[in-house]
Design an enzyme around this catalytic site. Structure first.
Site, short mmCIF file in Angstrom:
data_model
loop_
_atom_site.label_atom_id
_atom_site.label_comp_id
_atom_site.label_asym_id
_atom_site.label_seq_id
_atom_site.Cartn_x
_atom_site.Cartn_y
_atom_site.Cartn_z
N LYS A 24 -28.70 10.31 121.88
CA LYS A 24 -27.33 10.64 122.29
C LYS A 24 -26.94 12.03 121.78
CE LYS A 24 -24.46 7.23 122.52
NZ LYS A 24 -24.32 6.07 121.65
N ARG A 93 -20.35 7.54 116.35
CA ARG A 93 -21.33 6.69 117.06
C ARG A 93 -22.72 6.88 116.50
NH1 ARG A 93 -19.15 5.49 122.50
NH2 ARG A 93 -17.47 6.95 122.88
N GLY A 102 -26.12 -1.28 121.80
CA GLY A 102 -25.29 -2.27 121.12
C GLY A 102 -25.83 -2.74 119.78
N MET A 104 -26.39 -0.89 116.96
CA MET A 104 -25.80 -0.29 115.77
C MET A 104 -24.31 -0.05 116.03
SD MET A 104 -28.85 2.20 114.60
CE MET A 104 -29.01 2.87 116.20
N ARG A 339 -26.98 10.20 131.94
CA ARG A 339 -28.36 9.69 131.81
C ARG A 339 -28.92 9.55 133.21
NH1 ARG A 339 -26.20 3.87 129.83
NH2 ARG A 339 -25.02 3.45 131.70
N HIS A 455 -56.53 -19.23 147.31
CA HIS A 455 -56.64 -19.00 148.75
C HIS A 455 -55.27 -18.69 149.34
CE1 HIS A 455 -56.67 -20.42 152.96
NE2 HIS A 455 -57.81 -19.76 152.99
N ARG A 617 -67.55 -7.96 155.01
CA ARG A 617 -68.26 -8.76 154.01
C ARG A 617 -68.86 -9.98 154.68
NH1 ARG A 617 -65.14 -11.55 149.14
NH2 ARG A 617 -64.55 -13.00 150.78
N GLU A 794 -69.22 -8.41 141.60
CA GLU A 794 -68.27 -9.42 141.13
C GLU A 794 -68.94 -10.42 140.21
OE1 GLU A 794 -66.65 -11.40 144.59
OE2 GLU A 794 -68.56 -11.32 145.63
N SER A 813 -68.54 -2.32 145.81
CA SER A 813 -67.10 -2.60 145.78
C SER A 813 -66.87 -3.68 144.73
CB SER A 813 -66.63 -3.07 147.16
OG SER A 813 -65.25 -3.33 147.10
N GLY A 815 -65.37 -6.66 143.10
CA GLY A 815 -64.56 -7.84 143.42
C GLY A 815 -63.97 -8.32 142.11
N ASN A 817 -61.48 -10.05 141.36
CA ASN A 817 -60.98 -11.44 141.22
C ASN A 817 -62.07 -12.29 140.57
OD1 ASN A 817 -58.81 -10.51 142.69
ND2 ASN A 817 -59.56 -11.33 144.63
N CYS A 881 -61.98 -4.04 145.66
CA CYS A 881 -61.27 -4.78 146.70
C CYS A 881 -60.65 -6.07 146.17
CB CYS A 881 -62.18 -5.07 147.90
SG CYS A 881 -63.61 -6.06 147.47
N TYR A 901 -62.45 4.80 146.16
CA TYR A 901 -61.28 4.27 146.86
C TYR A 901 -60.82 2.95 146.24
CZ TYR A 901 -64.50 0.99 149.14
OH TYR A 901 -65.41 0.00 149.37
C1 PEP Z 1 -62.98 -10.64 144.54
O1 PEP Z 1 -63.62 -11.53 144.02
O2 PEP Z 1 -62.34 -9.79 143.90
C2 PEP Z 1 -62.90 -10.55 146.01
C3 PEP Z 1 -62.30 -9.54 146.59
O3 PEP Z 1 -63.40 -11.59 146.72
P1 PEP Z 1 -62.65 -12.99 146.95
O4 PEP Z 1 -61.28 -12.87 146.40
O5 PEP Z 1 -62.70 -13.22 148.40
O6 PEP Z 1 -63.54 -13.92 146.19
MG MG Z 2 -65.04 -12.63 145.27
#
Ligand code: PEP
Ligand code: MG
Length: 925
Positions: A24, A93, A102, A104, A339, A455, A617, A794, A813, A815, A817, A881, A901
């Site tokens: 401040k 202040r 709030g 102090m 601000r 899913h 894929r 993956e 790529s 994966g 997940n 991906c 990418y």
């Molecule tokens: C992953 O595993 O990150 C992926 C893109 O494949 P899926 O989610 O279809 O298993």
């Molecule tokens: Mg996968």
């Protein structure tokens, strides 16, 4: 010796030194020095505070410096501390380097005493206001500086209200407030044993030291702990002593708050409210309703002009939309605070583009100033901002956006009712690929199980439909077509609303607002693309998803999950035939029927993405996902058996009726004869037996395919190795589609990607198949369309062996997940609604690793893979991906890793484009 400087007048302090002057204080100094009219004042440094806290006393020289600065203040303002004519009143202040709202203490109107009170009455001509200010000051000072509990003052306030019949504070008259002030002085004396300090300098000393102490008060200490504010972020509080200015000194005075641009729309016009002859408290107390600043142009045009000038100065200096407070005292405009303004996404985008046009900021600054995840607000429908209904249940925010519709518990009904024009929310325990036709017709998806990479979540995100997953509070009985939540029951057809951004579920239809991909957003993102190094692709499985992703600015498809194409109602039976085939011939026959279907899908996708790469894929999920569950089949078989028994009983009916009631039998003789004939026909054709037999066959296969842990089972490339004809058909479909498009003159860049690879041997075999089919397609179609061949990474082993993988794969790529699942050994289907919330709450994990890439674990595995892969082939293209490809901080990590990418669901492409640009700009910094 010159003593250390503990105080800086607003004209002197270094506006950049927040550690010394607090946020401040630094801001007040900066505003003063850029020529804004800030009420004069000074800042006592955090060093003074630390010295006080270390010794329990003010450092030597501090009070001489305060006295000097107060004198200077009197000179600057022409007012006197404690004056009976023109009193100088100040606010005291706190303010540390980090904002701690709030936490102090603050004291207003310091300097008021029996003498200066008279001056204030004379100055304002408003005795009520002066006595009100005085009683507030005594209470605040009493509490903060002298430690007198609020309850004593509050009790007296209630008594006086009762006595005078006032129902609210604002109903108290000047006389009553005068009495209250006197009583408050008594209360202070009673509890401290001393008179209330009358001498302004003494008041100031009490107040400043109390503010110093409040740095170590429980509230402030807890706050710092909670928000992890360490000593190097903020150490001690500064104290700002600032001249009070009043907006209630007549019709040439006013008070207000403003934004330099409209924070709701971004419109280039001052936005805010003000009140003539009023103080801020009037608004808080609801005595008067402020009016829009636009009115000021008519009401006090001179002041309005000054306000516009203030706004221009603020924006050109701070290079950001400002949220500021102002007071006009007797025709002089003061800026009390400013601000950066908080705005919604619409306003952020518009102001970014317009401030570049106004040459206030550069394109780089425009791209940097927006939090990418905010863009979500502009890309999917949202709950109306003023909606505040109570939610029924809370699940995981799996795919953003809000949707209302009638509950439907199975995909077939969703499809039928959706096609008939009804709005539908598909409610399932969890979804499977064979529910996909229901997704197409539903407005949104709600599941009681599964995480953010389940899913339901992934498919809904791809389609840009709202989804709440893992909402365990809802117990679904899909056979009974009902669900229970808390004490209530939801039936099929009931209307609910889901908010996939918060995970909340509401009963009934909640109001929503529609998304808007504006021209301004397109402009901003086109600037972002010029800065970003990484490209952004989309995960898209159908021609329409591909077309939409392209509209969002995707530079290709990074993941086309081919299994999604198998799931429409006309295709699933063929896929099931393929799975249930007893021998290779039967399987090949089913695949031959699937080939033209896949080929035409790929053609559609290639056309939508002409000139851009499309990564296809090969089949990934375990086969049983395409079949009904064992439980469902058992139920259907038992229904069919009942049907058989019912038919048996019906056969007996004519004879039984003849015996029991011949007259009735005669009356219905014709009907009974046709019934018997129909039943005979039914039996002769073995309809129910055939159906039972078929279902039993399927059940047998389902049981045979069942795996304890299907996610680690017979899926991905393992399927491609054991049933080579499946991958062969898919590769043929891709390459033929590419050849056909190329013959039409389209530029096609197909990329074939193999999922779940663990060893290079798997990759080599599929590669050999692909090369063989490529030759055949070239011969058959007379055109050579090249293709790239790559691997998903993956599986942890594949990452470790990336050096070898890169000998065969032309691209990787990630994966993430599956890679997150594999690295943590957390099931991606279950972790998010079982133990992960606990892990996050107790700080075992900072984030949900299925949403925010775990840089230190999963990220390190990726780093090894990138290094090893590029050691083999330094040109290796590497993308991501998994769902993390659409998450801003994860995108920044991918940038730092050197990925080529990121690929994410279509609606997240704009977010990723902005995040990719910011990652590059961050690096340049
Ligand atoms: C992953 O595993 O990150 C992926 C893109 O494949 P899926 O989610 O279809 O298993
Ligand atoms: Mg996968």
């Amino acid at each position: 010796m010159v003593s250390k400087s503990y105080i800086y007048a607003f004209e002197e302090g270094d506006g950049k030194n927040k550690m010394l002057l607090g946020g401040k204080g630094a801001n007040l100094c900066e505003m003063t020095q850029i020529g804004l009219n800030v009420p004069p004042g000074f800042t006592i440094t955090t060093e003074a505070c630390l010295a006080y806290l270390a010794k329990g006393d003010s450092p030597p020289g501090l009070w001489d410096q305060v006295t000097t600065h107060i004198k200077a203040l009197e000179k600057k303002t022409g007012k006197g501390f404690g004056s009976a004519k023109n009193p100088l009143l100040v606010s005291v202040r706190s303010g540390s380097a980090m904002s701690m709202p709030g936490m102090m203490d603050t004291i207003l109107n310091l300097g008021l005493n029996q003498t200066s009170l008279k001056g204030l009455i004379a100055q304002t001509g408003n005795a009520r206001f002066a006595w009100d200010a005085y009683r507030r000051f005594i209470q605040l000072f009493g509490k903060v500086a002298l430690g007198v509990d609020d309850e004593h003052f509050d009790k007296r306030m209630v008594e006086i209200k009762n006595k005078t019949g006032a129902s609210q504070d604002v109903d108290l008259t000047a006389k009553a407030l005068e009495q209250l002030s006197k009583d408050y002085l008594e209360i202070v004396k009673e509890h401290t044993g001393e008179e209330f300090p009358q001498e302004p300098m003494e008041q100031l000393k009490f107040a400043v030291e109390a503010v110093f102490r409040s740095w170590n008060g429980k509230r402030a200490v807890d706050y710092r702990k909670q928000f992890r504010i360490t000593k190097d972020m903020a150490n001690g509080t500064a104290v700002n002593v600032c001249t009070m200015v009043f907006g209630n000194m007549g019709n040439d005075s006013a008070t207000g708050v403003g934004f330099t641009r409209n924070p709701g729309t971004g419109e280039d016009a001052i936005y805010g409210e003000y009140l003539v002859n009023a103080q801020g408290e009037d608004v808080v107390a609801g005595i008067r309703t402020p009016v829009p600043i636009a009115n000021m142009a008519k009401e006090i045009p001179v002041m309005y002009k000054e306000l516009v000038a203030l706004r221009d100065k603020l924006e050109s200096h701070y290079k950001e939309v400002q949220d500021f407070e102002f007071t006009i005292e007797k025709g002089r405009l003061y800026c009390l605070q400013t601000r950066n303004g908080k705005m919604n996404a619409l306003a952020m985008v518009r102001t970014s583009v317009e401030m570049v046009k106004d040459e206030i900021i550069s394109k780089k600054q425009a791209v940097k100033r927006i939090d990418p995840s905010m863009l979500e607000q502009l890309l999917v429908p949202q709950l109306a901002p003023n909606f505040n209904g109570a939610s029924l249940a809370q699940g995981l925010p799996a795919s953003p956006g809000a949707a209302s519709g009638h509950i439907v518990f199975d995909a077939d009904t969703a499809e039928a009712r959706g096609r008939a024009g009804e709005k539908i929310i598909l409610v399932r325990e969890e979804t499977k690929p064979d529910d996909i036709h229901g997704f197409f017709q539903a407005q949104g998806i709600l599941t009681s199980r599964g995480g953010k990479t389940s899913h339901a979540a992934v498919v809904a995100r791809g389609m840009g439909k709202p989804c709440v997953s893992g909402c365990e509070a809802i117990v679904i009985d899909d056979q009974g077509k009902k669900a229970s939540v808390g004490g209530s029951t939801l039936h099929e057809g009931d209307v609910i609303t889901i908010d996939g951004g918060s995970g909340k579920v509401y009963s009934g239809e909640a109001p929503t607002v529609e998304p808007e991909f504006s021209k301004d957003l397109a402009t901003l993102l086109s600037w972002a693309d010029t800065f970003a190094r990484m490209e952004v692709r989309a995960n898209a499985d159908t021609p329409s998803d591909a077309a939409r992703a392209r509209e969002f600015g995707a530079r290709g498809i990074g993941l086309c999950r081919t299994e999604r194409m198998f799931n429409s109602t006309d295709r699933l039976p063929i896929v099931q035939e393929m799975i249930l085939a007893k021998n290779i011939e039967e399987r090949q026959a089913a695949l031959d029927r699937l080939l033209p279907i896949q080929r035409s899908d790929f053609k559609g996708i290639f056309k939508a993405m002409k000139g851009l790469p499309v990564t296809v894929r090969l089949l990934d999920p375990p086969m049983h996902e395409f079949l009904p569950s064992a439980g469902q089949l058992e139920l259907e078989i038992s229904h069919l058996r009942h049907l058989r028994e019912t038919i048996g009983a019906l056969e007996e009916l004519p004879e039984t009726l003849k015996l029991l009631n011949p007259a009735l039998h005669r009356k219905y003789a014709d009907g009974l004869t046709s019934l018997t004939r129909a039943l005979d026909m039914f039996k002769e054709n073995h309809l129910e037996e055939d159906a039972i037999h078929k279902k039993q066959e399927t059940l047998r296969k389902v049981r045979q395919l069942a795996e304890i842990n299907p996610m680690l089972g017979h899926r991905g490339v393992r399927l491609g190795i054991t049933f080579p004809e499946i991958y062969s058909m898919q590769i043929q479909a891709v390459l033929e589609a590419a050849a056909l498009c190329a013959q039409e003159g389209l530029e096609v860049l197909p990329e074939i990607m193999v999922p779940q690879v663990a060893t290079v041997e798997e990759l080599k075999r599929i590669h050999a198949t692909a090369r063989r089919i490529h030759k055949l397609v070239k011969l058959k179609h007379g055109i050579d369309v090249g293709f790239k061949f790559g691997s998903m990474l993956e599986v942890v082993r594949a990452c470790m062996r990336a050096g070898r993988m890169a000998e065969t794969a032309e691209f990787f790529s990630f994966g993430t997940n599956d890679l997150t699942q594999a690295t943590f050994s957390f099931s991606r289907e279950d972790a998010e609604n079982k133990f992960l919330p606990d892990y996050n709450e107790t700080g075992i994990l900072q984030d949900n690793p299925f949403e925010v890439l775990d840089e230190t674990g999963v990220g390190d595995v990726m780093k090894i893979a990138v290094e090893r892969g590029r050691a083999t082939n330094k040109e290796l293209k590497i993308g991501i991906c998994g769902e993390h490809g659409g998450h801003p901080s994860s995108i920044a990590y991918c940038h730092r890793l050197g990925l080529t990418y990121v690929s994410c669901s279509g609606p997240r492409v704009p977010i990723a484009r902005l995040a990719a640009a910011q990652a590059q700009l961050q690096e340049e910094k």
